[in-house]
Design a protein around this motif. Sequence first.
Motif, PDB file in Angstrom:
ATOM      1  N   ALA A 103       0.858  -1.188   0.000  1.00 23.92           N
ATOM      2  CA  ALA A 103       0.000   0.000   0.000  1.00 23.92           C
ATOM      3  C   ALA A 103       0.893   1.237   0.000  1.00 23.92           C
ATOM      4  O   ALA A 103       1.862   1.297   0.760  1.00 23.92           O
ATOM      5  N   VAL A 104       0.589   2.203  -0.854  1.00 26.52           N
ATOM      6  CA  VAL A 104       1.392   3.423  -0.929  1.00 26.52           C
ATOM      7  C   VAL A 104       0.475   4.635  -1.005  1.00 26.52           C
ATOM      8  O   VAL A 104      -0.663   4.536  -1.441  1.00 26.52           O
ATOM      9  N   PHE A 105       0.989   5.779  -0.587  1.00 27.66           N
ATOM     10  CA  PHE A 105       0.271   7.038  -0.787  1.00 27.66           C
ATOM     11  C   PHE A 105       0.755   7.663  -2.096  1.00 27.66           C
ATOM     12  O   PHE A 105       1.740   7.214  -2.692  1.00 27.66           O
ATOM     13  N   GLN A 106       0.087   8.721  -2.558  1.00 26.87           N
ATOM     14  CA  GLN A 106       0.283   9.139  -3.939  1.00 26.87           C
ATOM     15  C   GLN A 106       1.689   9.633  -4.262  1.00 26.87           C
ATOM     16  O   GLN A 106       2.252   9.275  -5.299  1.00 26.87           O
ATOM     17  N   SER A 107       2.286  10.442  -3.410  1.00 25.00           N
ATOM     18  CA  SER A 107       3.607  10.960  -3.766  1.00 25.00           C
ATOM     19  C   SER A 107       4.638   9.847  -3.812  1.00 25.00           C
ATOM     20  O   SER A 107       5.580   9.891  -4.618  1.00 25.00           O
ATOM     21  N   ALA A 108       4.463   8.795  -3.004  1.00 27.48           N
ATOM     22  CA  ALA A 108       5.361   7.637  -3.092  1.00 27.48           C
ATOM     23  C   ALA A 108       5.098   6.863  -4.373  1.00 27.48           C
ATOM     24  O   ALA A 108       6.029   6.354  -5.014  1.00 27.48           O
ATOM     25  N   GLU A 137      -3.042   6.594   6.987  1.00 28.21           N
ATOM     26  CA  GLU A 137      -3.769   6.267   8.211  1.00 28.21           C
ATOM     27  C   GLU A 137      -4.544   4.962   8.058  1.00 28.21           C
ATOM     28  O   GLU A 137      -4.553   4.108   8.947  1.00 28.21           O
ATOM     29  N   THR A 138      -5.200   4.798   6.900  1.00 30.32           N
ATOM     30  CA  THR A 138      -5.951   3.577   6.622  1.00 30.32           C
ATOM     31  C   THR A 138      -5.020   2.407   6.341  1.00 30.32           C
ATOM     32  O   THR A 138      -5.232   1.287   6.820  1.00 30.32           O
ATOM     33  N   ASP A 142      -4.703  -1.403   7.834  1.00 29.62           N
ATOM     34  CA  ASP A 142      -4.912  -2.533   6.930  1.00 29.62           C
ATOM     35  C   ASP A 142      -3.713  -3.480   6.931  1.00 29.62           C
ATOM     36  O   ASP A 142      -3.871  -4.695   6.765  1.00 29.62           O
ATOM     37  N   THR A 143      -2.510  -2.940   7.103  1.00 29.32           N
ATOM     38  CA  THR A 143      -1.323  -3.788   7.201  1.00 29.32           C
ATOM     39  C   THR A 143      -1.318  -4.536   8.524  1.00 29.32           C
ATOM     40  O   THR A 143      -0.977  -5.722   8.588  1.00 29.32           O
ATOM     41  N   PHE A 144      -1.707  -3.869   9.580  1.00 25.97           N
ATOM     42  CA  PHE A 144      -1.802  -4.497  10.902  1.00 25.97           C
ATOM     43  C   PHE A 144      -2.738  -5.707  10.881  1.00 25.97           C
ATOM     44  O   PHE A 144      -2.431  -6.761  11.456  1.00 25.97           O
ATOM     45  N   VAL A 145      -3.875  -5.584  10.192  1.00 29.81           N
ATOM     46  CA  VAL A 145      -4.841  -6.692  10.168  1.00 29.81           C
ATOM     47  C   VAL A 145      -4.524  -7.718   9.085  1.00 29.81           C
ATOM     48  O   VAL A 145      -5.198  -8.736   8.983  1.00 29.81           O
ATOM     49  N   GLY A 146      -3.503  -7.457   8.246  1.00 29.79           N
ATOM     50  CA  GLY A 146      -3.063  -8.463   7.285  1.00 29.79           C
ATOM     51  C   GLY A 146      -3.527  -8.268   5.871  1.00 29.79           C
ATOM     52  O   GLY A 146      -3.295  -9.141   5.022  1.00 29.79           O
ATOM     53  N   ASP A 147      -4.171  -7.135   5.561  1.00 30.77           N
ATOM     54  CA  ASP A 147      -4.609  -6.911   4.187  1.00 30.77           C
ATOM     55  C   ASP A 147      -3.438  -6.616   3.259  1.00 30.77           C
ATOM     56  O   ASP A 147      -3.513  -6.864   2.051  1.00 30.77           O
ATOM     57  N   PHE A 148      -2.355  -6.049   3.810  1.00 33.38           N
ATOM     58  CA  PHE A 148      -1.146  -5.761   3.039  1.00 33.38           C
ATOM     59  C   PHE A 148       0.063  -6.348   3.757  1.00 33.38           C
ATOM     60  O   PHE A 148       0.057  -6.524   4.972  1.00 33.38           O
ATOM     61  N   ALA A 160       1.688  12.771  14.295  1.00 35.47           N
ATOM     62  CA  ALA A 160       2.234  11.406  14.283  1.00 35.47           C
ATOM     63  C   ALA A 160       1.272  10.444  13.608  1.00 35.47           C
ATOM     64  O   ALA A 160       0.054  10.512  13.801  1.00 35.47           O
ATOM     65  N   ALA A 161       1.828   9.546  12.806  1.00 36.00           N
ATOM     66  CA  ALA A 161       1.029   8.506  12.162  1.00 36.00           C
ATOM     67  C   ALA A 161       0.576   7.492  13.208  1.00 36.00           C
ATOM     68  O   ALA A 161       1.243   7.291  14.223  1.00 36.00           O
ATOM     69  N   PRO A 162      -0.574   6.823  12.981  1.00 39.65           N
ATOM     70  CA  PRO A 162      -1.073   5.855  13.970  1.00 39.65           C
ATOM     71  C   PRO A 162      -0.075   4.728  14.238  1.00 39.65           C
ATOM     72  O   PRO A 162       0.634   4.281  13.341  1.00 39.65           O
ATOM     73  N   GLN A 163      -0.045   4.286  15.484  1.00 36.19           N
ATOM     74  CA  GLN A 163       0.797   3.165  15.897  1.00 36.19           C
ATOM     75  C   GLN A 163      -0.087   1.935  16.114  1.00 36.19           C
ATOM     76  O   GLN A 163      -1.176   2.039  16.684  1.00 36.19           O
ATOM     77  N   HIS A 164       0.388   0.774  15.664  1.00 33.69           N
ATOM     78  CA  HIS A 164      -0.346  -0.475  15.870  1.00 33.69           C
ATOM     79  C   HIS A 164       0.613  -1.530  16.424  1.00 33.69           C
ATOM     80  O   HIS A 164       1.766  -1.609  15.978  1.00 33.69           O
ATOM     81  N   PRO A 165       0.169  -2.339  17.370  1.00 29.22           N
ATOM     82  CA  PRO A 165       1.066  -3.343  17.955  1.00 29.22           C
ATOM     83  C   PRO A 165       1.494  -4.381  16.921  1.00 29.22           C
ATOM     84  O   PRO A 165       0.715  -4.763  16.043  1.00 29.22           O
ATOM     85  N   GLY A 166       2.734  -4.807  17.036  1.00 31.66           N
ATOM     86  CA  GLY A 166       3.221  -5.853  16.149  1.00 31.66           C
ATOM     87  C   GLY A 166       3.533  -5.385  14.750  1.00 31.66           C
ATOM     88  O   GLY A 166       3.693  -6.204  13.843  1.00 31.66           O
ATOM     89  N   VAL A 167       3.630  -4.079  14.550  1.00 26.93           N
ATOM     90  CA  VAL A 167       3.976  -3.522  13.240  1.00 26.93           C
ATOM     91  C   VAL A 167       5.267  -2.725  13.394  1.00 26.93           C
ATOM     92  O   VAL A 167       5.330  -1.783  14.175  1.00 26.93           O
TER      93      VAL A 167
END
Length: 302
Positions: A103-108, A137-138, A142-148, A160-167
């Motif tokens: 998953a990437v954002f547009q400028s990347a 943010e999304t 989505d990476t945390f739950v395994g979609d990416f 600050a960007a959201p933090q998720h455990p195990g990422v």
Amino acid sequence: MLRGAAVLDVRRLRLLRELRLRGTIAAVAATLAYAPSAVSQQLSALEREVGVPLTRKQGRRLALTPQGELLAQHAEGILSAMEAAERAVAASLGRPVGTVRVAVFQSAALGLVPQMLRILAESAPEVRVEMVQREPETALYDTFVGDFDLVVAEQYPGHAAPQHPGVDRQLLMTDALRLAVPPDSPIERLADAAHVAWVMEPVGAASRHFGEQQCRVAGFEPDVRFATADLQAQMRLIETGHAVGVMNDLTWTGTEVRFRALDLPGAPRREVFTAARAASEGSPAIAAVRAALAAAVPPGLA
């Protein structure tokens, strides 16, 4: 009572884990390409395997019982262990192989992905990249739950960007944030832009929050007449004299643009980073994509 001899079905455990993460049967069904009725049937079968209720009705939704929460937490560990086992087998091949969902954002997507793919074609030809443009943010969730498998995300100063455990996160680059003005504009500093039209991303985006805060610190509220997440559309509005805006260096580096880029107070820089689940650690394919992204960073932006 719990049926100690029961063998739990891993596929059903995955459904329970997804229900805990996503909140509704419909969301689980959409994520895993199941019919909602099939999800309900499989969860009922899991309850029979375990021998205790795992869900309860809460209005129009299904909530997990305390036993359901406990089993879902264990399911998370079981699924992570299975993912780690798959990664270990892939690593034993001695070369990066397989599909990496990114998953990437547009400028990347504009400034990094084309060069990354060219590098991968030579360094890891057996790696297939599937890319989706998604707001950071999304995409982090989505990476945390395994979609990416991997996300390229951004973080603005003071946001600050959201933090998720195990990422886990790895800094990829930083780039300057500048005030972009039309080529013939008399504007020379941020305070001069108090009475002109602005273009920004829609409300809620980190870049919008950053831009508005910059203007407020400078003593004015920006007149945001144009809101679009399309950075190329933003550049076009600026180049043609209809607006000013805050642009990052990555978006326009290496391209011919027709606007002037002015330094903002304090010379702020944005962080661009990659993130992946800790269970993916050791994946040769993900490591190859991360290495190719690092090699794709334009000179001066590392």
